[in-house]
Scaffold this motif. Structure first.
Motif, PDB file in Angstrom:
ATOM      1  N   ARG A  25       0.729  -1.362  -0.153  1.00  0.00           N
ATOM      2  CA  ARG A  25       0.045  -0.028  -0.079  1.00  0.00           C
ATOM      3  C   ARG A  25       0.732   1.241   0.010  1.00  0.00           C
ATOM      4  O   ARG A  25       0.538   2.411  -0.501  1.00  0.00           O
ATOM      5  CB  ARG A  25      -0.736  -0.059   1.316  1.00  0.00           C
ATOM      6  CG  ARG A  25      -1.826  -0.931   1.013  1.00  0.00           C
ATOM      7  CD  ARG A  25      -3.051  -0.656   2.073  1.00  0.00           C
ATOM      8  NE  ARG A  25      -2.838  -1.196   3.520  1.00  0.00           N
ATOM      9  CZ  ARG A  25      -2.707  -2.344   3.994  1.00  0.00           C
ATOM     10  NH1 ARG A  25      -3.270  -3.253   3.280  1.00  0.00           N
ATOM     11  NH2 ARG A  25      -2.514  -2.761   5.090  1.00  0.00           N
ATOM     12  N   LEU A  26       2.135   1.153   0.499  1.00  0.00           N
ATOM     13  CA  LEU A  26       2.799   2.331   0.371  1.00  0.00           C
ATOM     14  C   LEU A  26       3.230   2.640  -0.977  1.00  0.00           C
ATOM     15  O   LEU A  26       3.420   3.918  -1.520  1.00  0.00           O
ATOM     16  CB  LEU A  26       4.302   1.989   0.953  1.00  0.00           C
ATOM     17  CG  LEU A  26       4.151   2.005   2.708  1.00  0.00           C
ATOM     18  CD1 LEU A  26       5.792   1.725   3.228  1.00  0.00           C
ATOM     19  CD2 LEU A  26       3.900   3.347   3.180  1.00  0.00           C
ATOM     20  N   GLU A 184       4.833  -8.126  -6.159  1.00  0.00           N
ATOM     21  CA  GLU A 184       5.626  -7.353  -5.236  1.00  0.00           C
ATOM     22  C   GLU A 184       7.116  -7.349  -5.745  1.00  0.00           C
ATOM     23  O   GLU A 184       7.799  -6.322  -5.536  1.00  0.00           O
ATOM     24  CB  GLU A 184       5.815  -8.588  -4.007  1.00  0.00           C
ATOM     25  CG  GLU A 184       4.477  -8.540  -3.132  1.00  0.00           C
ATOM     26  CD  GLU A 184       4.965  -9.389  -2.060  1.00  0.00           C
ATOM     27  OE1 GLU A 184       4.575  -8.974  -0.766  1.00  0.00           O
ATOM     28  OE2 GLU A 184       5.435 -10.597  -2.016  1.00  0.00           O
ATOM     29  N   LEU A 185       7.724  -8.261  -6.539  1.00  0.00           N
ATOM     30  CA  LEU A 185       8.931  -8.039  -7.302  1.00  0.00           C
ATOM     31  C   LEU A 185       8.595  -6.725  -8.234  1.00  0.00           C
ATOM     32  O   LEU A 185       9.971  -5.958  -8.381  1.00  0.00           O
ATOM     33  CB  LEU A 185       9.184  -9.287  -7.884  1.00  0.00           C
ATOM     34  CG  LEU A 185       9.650 -10.604  -7.172  1.00  0.00           C
ATOM     35  CD1 LEU A 185       9.792 -11.650  -8.337  1.00  0.00           C
ATOM     36  CD2 LEU A 185      11.038 -10.324  -6.648  1.00  0.00           C
ATOM     37  N   LEU A 186       7.545  -6.604  -8.953  1.00  0.00           N
ATOM     38  CA  LEU A 186       7.394  -5.689  -9.801  1.00  0.00           C
ATOM     39  C   LEU A 186       7.458  -4.199  -8.852  1.00  0.00           C
ATOM     40  O   LEU A 186       8.070  -3.155  -9.385  1.00  0.00           O
ATOM     41  CB  LEU A 186       5.984  -5.569 -10.312  1.00  0.00           C
ATOM     42  CG  LEU A 186       5.920  -6.800 -11.552  1.00  0.00           C
ATOM     43  CD1 LEU A 186       4.536  -6.727 -12.204  1.00  0.00           C
ATOM     44  CD2 LEU A 186       6.869  -6.285 -12.631  1.00  0.00           C
ATOM     45  N   ASN A 187       6.892  -4.277  -7.612  1.00  0.00           N
ATOM     46  CA  ASN A 187       7.053  -2.969  -6.891  1.00  0.00           C
ATOM     47  C   ASN A 187       8.568  -2.790  -6.910  1.00  0.00           C
ATOM     48  O   ASN A 187       8.838  -1.452  -6.718  1.00  0.00           O
ATOM     49  CB  ASN A 187       6.458  -3.296  -5.785  1.00  0.00           C
ATOM     50  CG  ASN A 187       4.668  -3.195  -5.587  1.00  0.00           C
ATOM     51  OD1 ASN A 187       4.401  -2.315  -6.470  1.00  0.00           O
ATOM     52  ND2 ASN A 187       4.167  -3.693  -4.724  1.00  0.00           N
ATOM     53  N   PHE A 188       9.264  -3.553  -6.228  1.00  0.00           N
ATOM     54  CA  PHE A 188      10.651  -3.449  -5.995  1.00  0.00           C
ATOM     55  C   PHE A 188      11.347  -2.816  -7.301  1.00  0.00           C
ATOM     56  O   PHE A 188      12.304  -1.951  -7.185  1.00  0.00           O
ATOM     57  CB  PHE A 188      11.306  -4.435  -5.475  1.00  0.00           C
ATOM     58  CG  PHE A 188      12.865  -4.369  -5.315  1.00  0.00           C
ATOM     59  CD1 PHE A 188      13.287  -3.745  -4.214  1.00  0.00           C
ATOM     60  CD2 PHE A 188      13.705  -4.970  -5.909  1.00  0.00           C
ATOM     61  CE1 PHE A 188      14.531  -3.304  -3.755  1.00  0.00           C
ATOM     62  CE2 PHE A 188      15.172  -4.876  -5.629  1.00  0.00           C
ATOM     63  CZ  PHE A 188      15.525  -4.115  -4.523  1.00  0.00           C
ATOM     64  N   LEU A 189      11.250  -3.703  -8.545  1.00  0.00           N
ATOM     65  CA  LEU A 189      11.745  -3.455  -9.655  1.00  0.00           C
ATOM     66  C   LEU A 189      11.532  -1.893 -10.092  1.00  0.00           C
ATOM     67  O   LEU A 189      12.405  -1.045 -10.668  1.00  0.00           O
ATOM     68  CB  LEU A 189      11.815  -4.172 -11.025  1.00  0.00           C
ATOM     69  CG  LEU A 189      11.996  -5.729 -10.561  1.00  0.00           C
ATOM     70  CD1 LEU A 189      11.745  -6.667 -11.773  1.00  0.00           C
ATOM     71  CD2 LEU A 189      13.887  -5.578 -10.442  1.00  0.00           C
ATOM     72  N   TYR A 276      14.730   6.009  -1.417  1.00  0.00           N
ATOM     73  CA  TYR A 276      15.554   5.019  -0.838  1.00  0.00           C
ATOM     74  C   TYR A 276      14.757   4.258   0.339  1.00  0.00           C
ATOM     75  O   TYR A 276      14.991   3.310   0.438  1.00  0.00           O
ATOM     76  CB  TYR A 276      16.423   5.970  -0.024  1.00  0.00           C
ATOM     77  CG  TYR A 276      17.716   6.016  -1.215  1.00  0.00           C
ATOM     78  CD1 TYR A 276      18.912   5.091  -1.147  1.00  0.00           C
ATOM     79  CD2 TYR A 276      17.734   7.167  -2.245  1.00  0.00           C
ATOM     80  CE1 TYR A 276      19.802   5.119  -2.385  1.00  0.00           C
ATOM     81  CE2 TYR A 276      18.754   7.161  -3.112  1.00  0.00           C
ATOM     82  CZ  TYR A 276      19.987   6.226  -3.147  1.00  0.00           C
ATOM     83  OH  TYR A 276      20.897   6.280  -4.009  1.00  0.00           O
ATOM     84  N   PHE A 277      14.026   4.997   1.313  1.00  0.00           N
ATOM     85  CA  PHE A 277      13.262   4.297   2.180  1.00  0.00           C
ATOM     86  C   PHE A 277      12.310   3.464   1.383  1.00  0.00           C
ATOM     87  O   PHE A 277      12.357   2.050   1.932  1.00  0.00           O
ATOM     88  CB  PHE A 277      12.395   5.312   2.906  1.00  0.00           C
ATOM     89  CG  PHE A 277      11.240   4.716   3.728  1.00  0.00           C
ATOM     90  CD1 PHE A 277      11.833   4.171   5.050  1.00  0.00           C
ATOM     91  CD2 PHE A 277      10.106   4.874   3.495  1.00  0.00           C
ATOM     92  CE1 PHE A 277      10.560   3.590   5.722  1.00  0.00           C
ATOM     93  CE2 PHE A 277       8.789   4.310   4.226  1.00  0.00           C
ATOM     94  CZ  PHE A 277       9.336   3.615   5.436  1.00  0.00           C
ATOM     95  N   THR A 282      10.647  -2.282   0.851  1.00  0.00           N
ATOM     96  CA  THR A 282      10.373  -3.211  -0.144  1.00  0.00           C
ATOM     97  C   THR A 282      11.253  -4.316  -0.288  1.00  0.00           C
ATOM     98  O   THR A 282      10.863  -5.631  -0.497  1.00  0.00           O
ATOM     99  CB  THR A 282      10.226  -2.534  -1.750  1.00  0.00           C
ATOM    100  OG1 THR A 282       9.281  -1.494  -1.458  1.00  0.00           O
ATOM    101  CG2 THR A 282       9.493  -3.612  -2.475  1.00  0.00           C
ATOM    102  N   PHE A 283      12.538  -4.087  -0.248  1.00  0.00           N
ATOM    103  CA  PHE A 283      13.519  -5.381  -0.219  1.00  0.00           C
ATOM    104  C   PHE A 283      13.469  -6.355   1.058  1.00  0.00           C
ATOM    105  O   PHE A 283      13.385  -7.525   0.874  1.00  0.00           O
ATOM    106  CB  PHE A 283      15.027  -4.822  -0.223  1.00  0.00           C
ATOM    107  CG  PHE A 283      16.058  -5.841  -0.213  1.00  0.00           C
ATOM    108  CD1 PHE A 283      16.248  -6.457  -1.354  1.00  0.00           C
ATOM    109  CD2 PHE A 283      16.646  -5.997   0.927  1.00  0.00           C
ATOM    110  CE1 PHE A 283      17.230  -7.649  -1.260  1.00  0.00           C
ATOM    111  CE2 PHE A 283      17.718  -7.153   0.975  1.00  0.00           C
ATOM    112  CZ  PHE A 283      17.781  -7.797  -0.176  1.00  0.00           C
TER     113      PHE A 283
END
Length: 360
Positions: A25-26, A184-189, A276-277, A282-283
Motif C-alpha cells: 500500500r505504500l 511484489e517483485l514489480l514493486n521493487f523493480l 530510498y526508504f 520493499t527489499f
C-alpha cells in the motif's frame, strides 16, 4: 489550496477489503498520493508565481523573452561554478559568454509535472495487475463475517459456506500466490527503475543528491558548491537571437530567474529520501516473502500474531495447506472479525480432520 488538493482525498480512504500488505500500500497509495500532489503543486502558479522571469536591458518584450527562454531552455556555464559569488560572478553558474565555453542546459523544469504524473501511473501498475488477477475473490469470500454483530444462524451458515469453499479448493490457490509475489517483485523493480529514471532526468545528479544535501548543515544561497543550487539553479542564462535594423543577426544575453526551482528542489530532496526508504522496506518485504516460502513455520507465526484462534488448530491447518491456501487464510485473517476468524479456523480444522463443521 483545498480545491487544489481536495481531489486527492480518495487516496486516503481505507479499503473495505484488504488483499495485500502495508508495504504494498505504500506504493499504490502513499507514493501515488505524493507524486500526484507534487505534480499539482508544480503547476499551481497562483501560489508560487510565474515559473520563469527573464531580465534584459534590450528592447525585447519581457513576456516574449520569458516564453522563448522557457521553451528553448536556459543554461549555466560550468566554469562559473568555481568563481566567487559577488566578486567574479553574480550567481553560481552565471558568467559572461566566452568562446568554447561548456554549457549545462536545463530543460527538465518544463517536464517535471508530466514526469511526476507518469511516475505515479507506473507505481499503480502492479496494483492494477494484482486487482485484475485477484478479481474481487477476497471481497466475495468475506460473506459479511467482517462485522462482529451478526445473528448466530447467519454467521454459522456463512462460515459453513466459507469452510466448504476452502476445503473444495484446497491446493488450488498456488497460482494466485505466485502472481502476488510477481507483483511484489514489480514493486521493487519499479522503485529501482524510477530512481534510475530520475537520475537520468536530472542529468546524473539524483543518485547522490540526498547525501550531498546532508553534507551541508547550514545552507547559504551564496555557497557555490551547494548541491541544490547546482541541480536546481535559481538564476540561469538565456540567449535570444533576432534580426537588427540593418538585417544582421543580433544576440541578446539575458539572465532568467527560475522561482519554480525553489519548489522542485524541495520535491526532489523529499523524493530522494522517500524512494530510498521505499526501496529498503520493499527489499525487506521480499526477504520476508522468501522466508515464508521456504520456512513453513513462519507462515503459522505470521497468521497467529494477528488473530485469537486456537493455536493447535491453526498450526494443523497451516501444516496441511500449501502456501497458496495459507495465503488466502492469511488474507482472511486481515479482513474477518477476530472472533469469526477463530470460529472459521476451528470449523476448517474439524472439516479437514473429517469431523464435520460441528465436530460430529
Amino acid at each position: 489550496m483545498f480545491q487544489l488538493f481536495g481531489s486527492l482525498k480518495q487516496f486516503l480512504k481505507p479499503s473495505s477489503c484488504t488483499t495485500d500488505n502495508k508495504i504494498f500500500r505504500l506504493h499504490y497509495k502513499a507514493t501515488v498520493l505524493i507524486l500526484v500532489g507534487c505534480s499539482l503543486m508544480v503547476t499551481a502558479r497562483q501560489y508560487f508565481g510565474d515559473p520563469i522571469d527573464c531580465i534584459s536591458r534590450d528592447d525585447i518584450p519581457p513576456n516574449l523573452l520569458d516564453t522563448y527562454c522557457w521553451i528553448h531552455t536556459t543554461f549555466s556555464i560550468e566554469n562559473a561554478w568555481k568563481k566567487r559569488v559577488g566578486e567574479e560572478v553574480p550567481y553560481p553558474g552565471v558568467d559572461k559568454t566566452t568562446p568554447n565555453e561548456k554549457r549545462i542546459y536545463h530543460a527538465y523544469y518544463q517536464w517535471v509535472c508530466f514526469v511526476l504524473f507518469f511516475q505515479a501511473l507506473l507505481f499503480y501498475v502492479p496494483r492494477y495487475l494484482w486487482k485484475a488477477i485477484e478479481g474481487g475473490r477476497m471481497k466475495n469470500l468475506i460473506l459479511g463475517l467482517d462485522y462482529p454483530i451478526c445473528s448466530e444462524d447467519v454467521k454459522a451458515n456463512n462460515r459453513a459456506l466459507l469452510v466448504e469453499y476452502l476445503y473444495k479448493n484446497l491446493n488450488q490457490h498456488n497460482m494466485m500466490f505466485r502472481f502476488y509475489v510477481v507483483t511484489e517483485l514489480l514493486n521493487f523493480l519499479n522503485v529501482i527503475l524510477q530512481m534510475i529514471l530520475m537520475d537520468r532526468f536530472l542529468g546524473g545528479e539524483f543518485t547522490n543528491y540526498g547525501w550531498d544535501v546532508l553534507s551541508f548543515s547550514e545552507w547559504d544561497w551564496s555557497v557555490r558548491y551547494d548541491p541544490m543550487i547546482k541541480v536546481f539553479p535559481r538564476l540561469t542564462k538565456c540567449t535570444f537571437h533576432r534580426y537588427g535594423s540593418s538585417g544582421d543577426v543580433q544576440k541578446h544575453d539575458a539572465m532568467c530567474i527560475l522561482p519554480i526551482n525553489i519548489i522542485n528542489e524541495k520535491i526532489y530532496i523529499f523524493l530522494w529520501f522517500w524512494f530510498y526508504f521505499l526501496a529498503i522496506v520493499t527489499f525487506i518485504a521480499l526477504v520476508y516473502r522468501a522466508i515464508t516460502i521456504f520456512v513453513p513455520r513462519v507462515r503459522y507465526l505470521a497468521t497467529q500474531s494477528r488473530c485469537l484462534t486456537n493455536r493447535d488448530a491453526l498450526h494443523s491447518v497451516c501444516n496441511q495447506c500449501q502456501i497458496g491456501d495459507w495465503f488466502v487464510i492469511d488474507l482472511l485473517s486481515k479482513n474477518l472479525d477476530p472472533l469469526n476468524f477463530k470460529d472459521l479456523i476451528l470449523d476448517f480444522y474439524r472439516r479437514m480432520e473429517g469431523k464435520g463443521a460441528n465436530g460430529l
